[in-house]
Design a protein around this motif. Sequence first.
Motif, mmCIF file in Angstrom:
data_model
loop_
_atom_site.group_PDB
_atom_site.id
_atom_site.type_symbol
_atom_site.label_atom_id
_atom_site.label_comp_id
_atom_site.label_asym_id
_atom_site.label_seq_id
_atom_site.Cartn_x
_atom_site.Cartn_y
_atom_site.Cartn_z
ATOM 1 N N GLY A 165 0.799 -1.226 0.000
ATOM 2 C CA GLY A 165 0.000 0.000 0.000
ATOM 3 C C GLY A 165 0.824 1.265 0.000
ATOM 4 O O GLY A 165 0.370 2.308 -0.499
ATOM 5 N N LEU A 166 2.048 1.220 0.539
ATOM 6 C CA LEU A 166 2.909 2.393 0.512
ATOM 7 C C LEU A 166 3.398 2.717 -0.892
ATOM 8 O O LEU A 166 3.670 3.879 -1.216
ATOM 9 C CB LEU A 166 4.117 2.179 1.432
ATOM 10 C CG LEU A 166 3.847 2.171 2.931
ATOM 11 C CD1 LEU A 166 5.118 1.788 3.685
ATOM 12 C CD2 LEU A 166 3.358 3.537 3.393
ATOM 13 N N CYS A 167 3.530 1.688 -1.728
ATOM 14 C CA CYS A 167 4.062 1.866 -3.084
ATOM 15 C C CYS A 167 2.964 2.013 -4.140
ATOM 16 O O CYS A 167 3.239 2.482 -5.247
ATOM 17 C CB CYS A 167 4.942 0.678 -3.459
ATOM 18 S SG CYS A 167 6.488 0.583 -2.533
ATOM 19 N N TYR A 168 1.744 1.581 -3.813
ATOM 20 C CA TYR A 168 0.691 1.541 -4.816
ATOM 21 C C TYR A 168 -0.212 2.763 -4.692
ATOM 22 O O TYR A 168 -1.285 2.712 -4.125
ATOM 23 C CB TYR A 168 -0.114 0.254 -4.677
ATOM 24 C CG TYR A 168 -1.075 -0.020 -5.816
ATOM 25 C CD1 TYR A 168 -0.921 0.583 -7.058
ATOM 26 C CD2 TYR A 168 -2.139 -0.895 -5.650
ATOM 27 C CE1 TYR A 168 -1.793 0.335 -8.094
ATOM 28 C CE2 TYR A 168 -3.023 -1.165 -6.681
ATOM 29 C CZ TYR A 168 -2.842 -0.533 -7.909
ATOM 30 O OH TYR A 168 -3.713 -0.788 -8.930
ATOM 31 N N ASP A 169 0.260 3.884 -5.225
ATOM 32 C CA ASP A 169 -0.561 5.096 -5.262
ATOM 33 C C ASP A 169 -1.502 5.035 -6.450
ATOM 34 O O ASP A 169 -1.126 4.590 -7.539
ATOM 35 C CB ASP A 169 0.323 6.338 -5.345
ATOM 36 C CG ASP A 169 1.253 6.314 -6.548
ATOM 37 O OD1 ASP A 169 1.029 7.067 -7.507
ATOM 38 O OD2 ASP A 169 2.219 5.500 -6.521
ATOM 39 N N VAL A 170 -2.737 5.452 -6.231
ATOM 40 C CA VAL A 170 -3.782 5.323 -7.250
ATOM 41 C C VAL A 170 -4.612 6.593 -7.309
ATOM 42 O O VAL A 170 -4.650 7.375 -6.348
ATOM 43 C CB VAL A 170 -4.703 4.118 -6.941
ATOM 44 C CG1 VAL A 170 -3.928 2.814 -6.983
ATOM 45 C CG2 VAL A 170 -5.398 4.289 -5.602
ATOM 46 N N PRO A 171 -5.331 6.800 -8.419
ATOM 47 C CA PRO A 171 -6.249 7.935 -8.489
ATOM 48 C C PRO A 171 -7.384 7.786 -7.472
ATOM 49 O O PRO A 171 -7.754 6.677 -7.097
ATOM 50 C CB PRO A 171 -6.789 7.862 -9.924
ATOM 51 C CG PRO A 171 -5.836 6.997 -10.673
ATOM 52 C CD PRO A 171 -5.273 6.047 -9.687
ATOM 53 N N GLY A 195 -3.651 5.263 -1.549
ATOM 54 C CA GLY A 195 -2.984 3.995 -1.805
ATOM 55 C C GLY A 195 -3.918 2.822 -1.622
ATOM 56 O O GLY A 195 -4.954 2.929 -0.948
ATOM 57 N N LEU A 196 -3.544 1.682 -2.222
ATOM 58 C CA LEU A 196 -4.307 0.453 -2.074
ATOM 59 C C LEU A 196 -3.383 -0.668 -1.618
ATOM 60 O O LEU A 196 -2.314 -0.870 -2.202
ATOM 61 C CB LEU A 196 -4.971 0.052 -3.398
ATOM 62 C CG LEU A 196 -6.138 0.920 -3.882
ATOM 63 C CD1 LEU A 196 -6.592 0.454 -5.261
ATOM 64 C CD2 LEU A 196 -7.301 0.875 -2.897
ATOM 65 N N ASP A 197 -3.812 -1.377 -0.604
ATOM 66 C CA ASP A 197 -3.097 -2.564 -0.127
ATOM 67 C C ASP A 197 -3.938 -3.779 -0.515
ATOM 68 O O ASP A 197 -4.816 -4.210 0.235
ATOM 69 C CB ASP A 197 -2.910 -2.492 1.382
ATOM 70 C CG ASP A 197 -1.994 -3.587 1.919
ATOM 71 O OD1 ASP A 197 -1.873 -4.628 1.246
ATOM 72 O OD2 ASP A 197 -1.423 -3.408 3.006
ATOM 73 N N LEU A 198 -3.677 -4.316 -1.699
ATOM 74 C CA LEU A 198 -4.483 -5.414 -2.218
ATOM 75 C C LEU A 198 -4.263 -6.699 -1.443
ATOM 76 O O LEU A 198 -5.183 -7.511 -1.304
ATOM 77 C CB LEU A 198 -4.178 -5.626 -3.708
ATOM 78 C CG LEU A 198 -4.408 -4.418 -4.616
ATOM 79 C CD1 LEU A 198 -4.100 -4.786 -6.068
ATOM 80 C CD2 LEU A 198 -5.833 -3.895 -4.489
ATOM 81 N N ARG A 199 -3.066 -6.898 -0.937
ATOM 82 C CA ARG A 199 -2.812 -8.103 -0.131
ATOM 83 C C ARG A 199 -3.654 -8.087 1.138
ATOM 84 O O ARG A 199 -4.218 -9.116 1.533
ATOM 85 C CB ARG A 199 -1.329 -8.211 0.239
ATOM 86 C CG ARG A 199 -0.472 -8.796 -0.826
ATOM 87 C CD ARG A 199 0.566 -9.768 -0.311
ATOM 88 N NE ARG A 199 1.457 -9.252 0.714
ATOM 89 C CZ ARG A 199 2.424 -9.971 1.269
ATOM 90 N NH1 ARG A 199 2.620 -11.219 0.907
ATOM 91 N NH2 ARG A 199 3.211 -9.459 2.177
#
Length: 249
Positions: A165-171, A195-199
């Motif tokens: 989630g720290l690395c996955y920035d999203v609109p 951010g999104l933490d898909l795991r």
Amino acid sequence: MTLAQGHLGPRIRWAFSDRLAVDGVPSSAPPYDAFNVADHVGDDPDRVRAHRDALAAAVGVEGHRLVSMAPVHGNDVGEVGAPQPEPVPEVDALVTRVPGIALLTVAADCVPVLLGDSDAGVVAVVHAGWRGIASDVVGSTLTSMVDLGADPARIRAVVGPAVCGLCYDVPRERYDQVVAIAPSAASVARDGAYGLDLRAAAVDRLRGAGAHVTLHGGCTQESDALYSFRRDRLTGRHGGVVSLEPEQS
């Protein structure tokens, strides 16, 4: 391939690979170096086949009995009844009750999940990107397993490496879409963006259904030992496999 492997109860074996080279196995050339298991990214097919054979062997299965899929970032599940050379088309999960088949999921930021119910003799793999989390591909897979006799309380799962989630920035629009379905995916990226933490979302969905969950691996974007599409764009894929061993006579 720094192999991680284990069991999801009696008769069910699992393994995850990374991108590191293996002695005695031909390596892929850059930008796919060194242990790419994806056959759709432009890598040498013979090298990919050798890598898949080695990964299948880690769960006691010959390479020609490994079955893959062609994900489309949806929630459809393909039931596998026999080995087949071509990927199962347009599905993001596979399930089988057939012993001696290795089900393969590949990823390079999305969430790979391996599942099994040893009492029912049912195994499955999932490929979950943000669209898959939003459309509940994990839940669809659990339903397919139950249809084949599995009990969510007996299902054991291992969730593999994915972008954190720290690395996955999203609109904002994507954040809202996913978090409306999977609130546990909500995160704040390192730059302060949404951010999104898909795991976390996949783990929460599994545990909420009663499954026993463990995690393997870290953030794909942060680790040079893992493939990351967001980091490298043109790149390979690491993989996870699960297989059901035959019953002992």
